[in-house]
Design an enzyme around this catalytic site. Structure first.
Site, mmCIF file in Angstrom:
data_model
loop_
_atom_site.group_PDB
_atom_site.id
_atom_site.type_symbol
_atom_site.label_atom_id
_atom_site.label_comp_id
_atom_site.label_asym_id
_atom_site.label_seq_id
_atom_site.Cartn_x
_atom_site.Cartn_y
_atom_site.Cartn_z
ATOM 1 N N ASP A 84 0.882 -1.169 0.000
ATOM 2 C CA ASP A 84 0.000 0.000 0.000
ATOM 3 C C ASP A 84 0.919 1.219 0.000
ATOM 4 O O ASP A 84 1.660 1.445 0.963
ATOM 5 C CB ASP A 84 -0.876 -0.045 1.256
ATOM 6 C CG ASP A 84 -1.792 1.171 1.381
ATOM 7 O OD1 ASP A 84 -1.497 2.222 0.783
ATOM 8 O OD2 ASP A 84 -2.791 1.061 2.115
ATOM 9 N N VAL A 85 0.888 2.014 -1.071
ATOM 10 C CA VAL A 85 1.856 3.111 -1.203
ATOM 11 C C VAL A 85 1.665 4.210 -0.158
ATOM 12 O O VAL A 85 2.553 5.039 0.024
ATOM 13 C CB VAL A 85 1.840 3.744 -2.617
ATOM 14 C CG1 VAL A 85 2.262 2.752 -3.677
ATOM 15 C CG2 VAL A 85 0.489 4.380 -2.930
ATOM 16 N N ASN A 111 2.409 5.856 -9.971
ATOM 17 C CA ASN A 111 1.132 5.822 -10.707
ATOM 18 C C ASN A 111 -0.090 5.589 -9.819
ATOM 19 O O ASN A 111 -1.179 6.053 -10.141
ATOM 20 C CB ASN A 111 1.203 4.726 -11.777
ATOM 21 C CG ASN A 111 -0.147 4.429 -12.367
ATOM 22 O OD1 ASN A 111 -0.660 5.168 -13.207
ATOM 23 N ND2 ASN A 111 -0.781 3.341 -11.899
ATOM 24 N N TYR A 184 -9.425 15.083 -5.114
ATOM 25 C CA TYR A 184 -8.590 14.562 -6.214
ATOM 26 C C TYR A 184 -7.783 15.687 -6.872
ATOM 27 O O TYR A 184 -6.560 15.573 -7.055
ATOM 28 C CB TYR A 184 -9.493 13.873 -7.241
ATOM 29 C CG TYR A 184 -8.760 13.227 -8.394
ATOM 30 C CD1 TYR A 184 -8.223 11.948 -8.268
ATOM 31 C CD2 TYR A 184 -8.608 13.883 -9.613
ATOM 32 C CE1 TYR A 184 -7.559 11.342 -9.335
ATOM 33 C CE2 TYR A 184 -7.949 13.286 -10.680
ATOM 34 C CZ TYR A 184 -7.429 12.017 -10.533
ATOM 35 O OH TYR A 184 -6.769 11.429 -11.590
HETATM 36 P P1 NAD Z 1 -7.151 2.312 -12.059
HETATM 37 O O1 NAD Z 1 -8.172 2.324 -10.993
HETATM 38 O O2 NAD Z 1 -7.301 1.362 -13.199
HETATM 39 O O3 NAD Z 1 -5.709 2.065 -11.453
HETATM 40 C C1 NAD Z 1 -5.296 2.601 -10.209
HETATM 41 C C2 NAD Z 1 -4.303 1.649 -9.604
HETATM 42 O O4 NAD Z 1 -3.832 2.186 -8.357
HETATM 43 C C3 NAD Z 1 -4.941 0.292 -9.299
HETATM 44 O O5 NAD Z 1 -4.026 -0.736 -9.636
HETATM 45 C C4 NAD Z 1 -5.147 0.361 -7.794
HETATM 46 O O6 NAD Z 1 -5.181 -0.902 -7.173
HETATM 47 C C5 NAD Z 1 -3.900 1.149 -7.402
HETATM 48 N N1 NAD Z 1 -3.960 1.656 -6.036
HETATM 49 C C6 NAD Z 1 -4.974 2.336 -5.434
HETATM 50 N N2 NAD Z 1 -4.657 2.570 -4.139
HETATM 51 C C7 NAD Z 1 -3.414 2.054 -3.941
HETATM 52 C C8 NAD Z 1 -2.533 1.982 -2.826
HETATM 53 N N3 NAD Z 1 -2.882 2.498 -1.637
HETATM 54 N N4 NAD Z 1 -1.344 1.367 -2.984
HETATM 55 C C9 NAD Z 1 -0.976 0.830 -4.180
HETATM 56 N N5 NAD Z 1 -1.769 0.864 -5.255
HETATM 57 C C10 NAD Z 1 -2.974 1.471 -5.139
HETATM 58 O O7 NAD Z 1 -7.074 3.808 -12.603
HETATM 59 P P2 NAD Z 1 -6.107 4.492 -13.679
HETATM 60 O O8 NAD Z 1 -6.958 5.350 -14.505
HETATM 61 O O9 NAD Z 1 -5.225 3.501 -14.316
HETATM 62 O O10 NAD Z 1 -5.250 5.467 -12.727
HETATM 63 C C11 NAD Z 1 -3.849 5.436 -12.649
HETATM 64 C C12 NAD Z 1 -3.320 6.824 -12.363
HETATM 65 O O11 NAD Z 1 -3.630 7.678 -13.475
HETATM 66 C C13 NAD Z 1 -3.939 7.495 -11.132
HETATM 67 O O12 NAD Z 1 -2.938 8.213 -10.435
HETATM 68 C C14 NAD Z 1 -4.952 8.438 -11.734
HETATM 69 O O13 NAD Z 1 -5.216 9.542 -10.900
HETATM 70 C C15 NAD Z 1 -4.229 8.853 -13.003
HETATM 71 N N6 NAD Z 1 -5.099 9.404 -14.044
HETATM 72 C C16 NAD Z 1 -6.030 8.649 -14.687
HETATM 73 C C17 NAD Z 1 -6.816 9.216 -15.679
HETATM 74 C C18 NAD Z 1 -7.818 8.452 -16.482
HETATM 75 O O14 NAD Z 1 -8.542 9.054 -17.286
HETATM 76 N N7 NAD Z 1 -7.939 7.141 -16.330
HETATM 77 C C19 NAD Z 1 -6.671 10.580 -15.976
HETATM 78 C C20 NAD Z 1 -5.730 11.331 -15.284
HETATM 79 C C21 NAD Z 1 -4.948 10.730 -14.311
#
Ligand code: NAD
Length: 286
Positions: A84-85, A111, A184
């Site tokens: 857990d980060v 990420n 967020y």
């Molecule tokens: P996602 O939900 O598919 O992936 C998020 C990942 O983070 C998952 O693997 C989840 O298990 C992990 N995670 C959550 N809490 C955690 C913790 N405490 N410790 C370790 N891992 C943890 O969503 P995504 O869209 O792939 O998001 C990835 C990153 O990209 C995030 O930082 C998100 O804010 C950013 N982002 C996504 C988008 C989008 O449109 N999808 C846009 C801008 C930014």
């Protein structure tokens, strides 16, 4: 209107075929939250470009194992580590395990992230703290461990001309305010100045720190924003380039930011957003 396309599946061999010159050969990378979405895409692209990759996960180990096996089957090197980060002891244990298994770290991709959306007046302290703890404190904890190792090891010129690279997964919401998602947007605004301050502090040590600012990327985090035609049509009004992004768009950008091809780039956010940050409403209004 065209039919909604679901999250595309990855073909690891096809991704590998894009990188015959293996720009990350010999490098060791850690991608947090890499068993889903953008993290998975980034881990797969870094591995295809030659890096040995740690696929971090906090839940759903089966997904992490499947990604590791797929990378290995296509000739790459990967392992999965749970942490857990947002927990200092777990982050330190993860880095210790990575040092035992891979010897060092060259590339950190911060990420892992989540959303706990709420109108501001009903947002609980738990919703606020969870998002800040994972999205911002988690990036601090991982960046600190990576910087400690970069400083200890220094530059290995046969591997990279930098002593280390950190890529923070930010968002267009580091600059676009987002009502209903104040926790967020605050976390991503914090990531922006953490990234820039780290880049400034460590440029003399040849550590490069940058962010990727994704726009709307099809992943589980935002499925409700694109999974029915009306939602996708509304979303596309915000995207001048007229398509929703996919995790591979981010993986490709991450390979470049991690490689020596971007050696003179530090302290910047690379928006990968189809123009979402171009204020598309002003194309015809204003
Ligand atoms: P996602 O939900 O598919 O992936 C998020 C990942 O983070 C998952 O693997 C989840 O298990 C992990 N995670 C959550 N809490 C955690 C913790 N405490 N410790 C370790 N891992 C943890 O969503 P995504 O869209 O792939 O998001 C990835 C990153 O990209 C995030 O930082 C998100 O804010 C950013 N982002 C996504 C988008 C989008 O449109 N999808 C846009 C801008 C930014």
């Amino acid at each position: 209107m065209s039919a909604i396309q679901d999250i595309p599946l990855f073909n690891q061999s096809e991704i590998v075929s894009r990188y015959p010159h293996q720009p990350l050969k010999g490098q060791k990378a850690l991608v947090t939250g890499a068993n889903s979405g953008i993290g998975e895409g980034t881990a797969r692209y870094l591995a295809a470009a030659g890096a040995a990759v740690v696929v971090n996960y906090v839940a759903n180990p089966d997904a992490a194992v499947a990604i590791v096996e797929d990378i290995k089957a296509a000739g790459g090197t990967a392992t999965s580590i749970q942490a857990d980060v947002s927990k200092e002891d777990q982050v330190q244990a993860m880095f210790a395990q990575m040092m035992r298994e891979f010897g060092t770290i060259d590339i950190l991709v911060n990420n892992a992230g989540l959303q706990k959306d709420s109108p501001f007046e009903t947002m609980t302290l738990d919703q606020w703290n969870l998002v800040l703890n994972v999205n911002l404190t988690g990036q601090f904890l991982c960046a600190r461990e990576a910087v400690r190792e970069f400083l200890r090891r220094g530059i290995k010129t046969d591997i990279s001309c930098a002593a280390g690279k950190i890529i923070c997964m930010s968002s267009v919401h580091e600059v676009i305010p987002w009502g209903g998602h104040v926790n967020y947007a605050t976390s991503k605004g914090g990531v922006m100045l953490m990234m820039k301050s780290l880049a400034q502090e460590f440029a003399p040590k040849k550590i490069r720190v940058n962010s990727i600012g994704p726009g709307a990327i099809k992943t589980p985090i935002n499925r409700s924003a694109w999974d029915i035609p009306e939602a996708e049509a509304n979303l596309l009004k915000l995207i001048p380039y007229d398509r929703v992004g996919v995790a591979g768009d981010i993986g490709k950008a991450a390979v470049w930011l991690a490689s020596d091809d971007s050696d003179y780039v530090t302290g910047t956010t690379l928006f990968v957003d189809g123009g979402m940050t171009l204020y598309p409403g002003f194309a015809t209004g204003g």
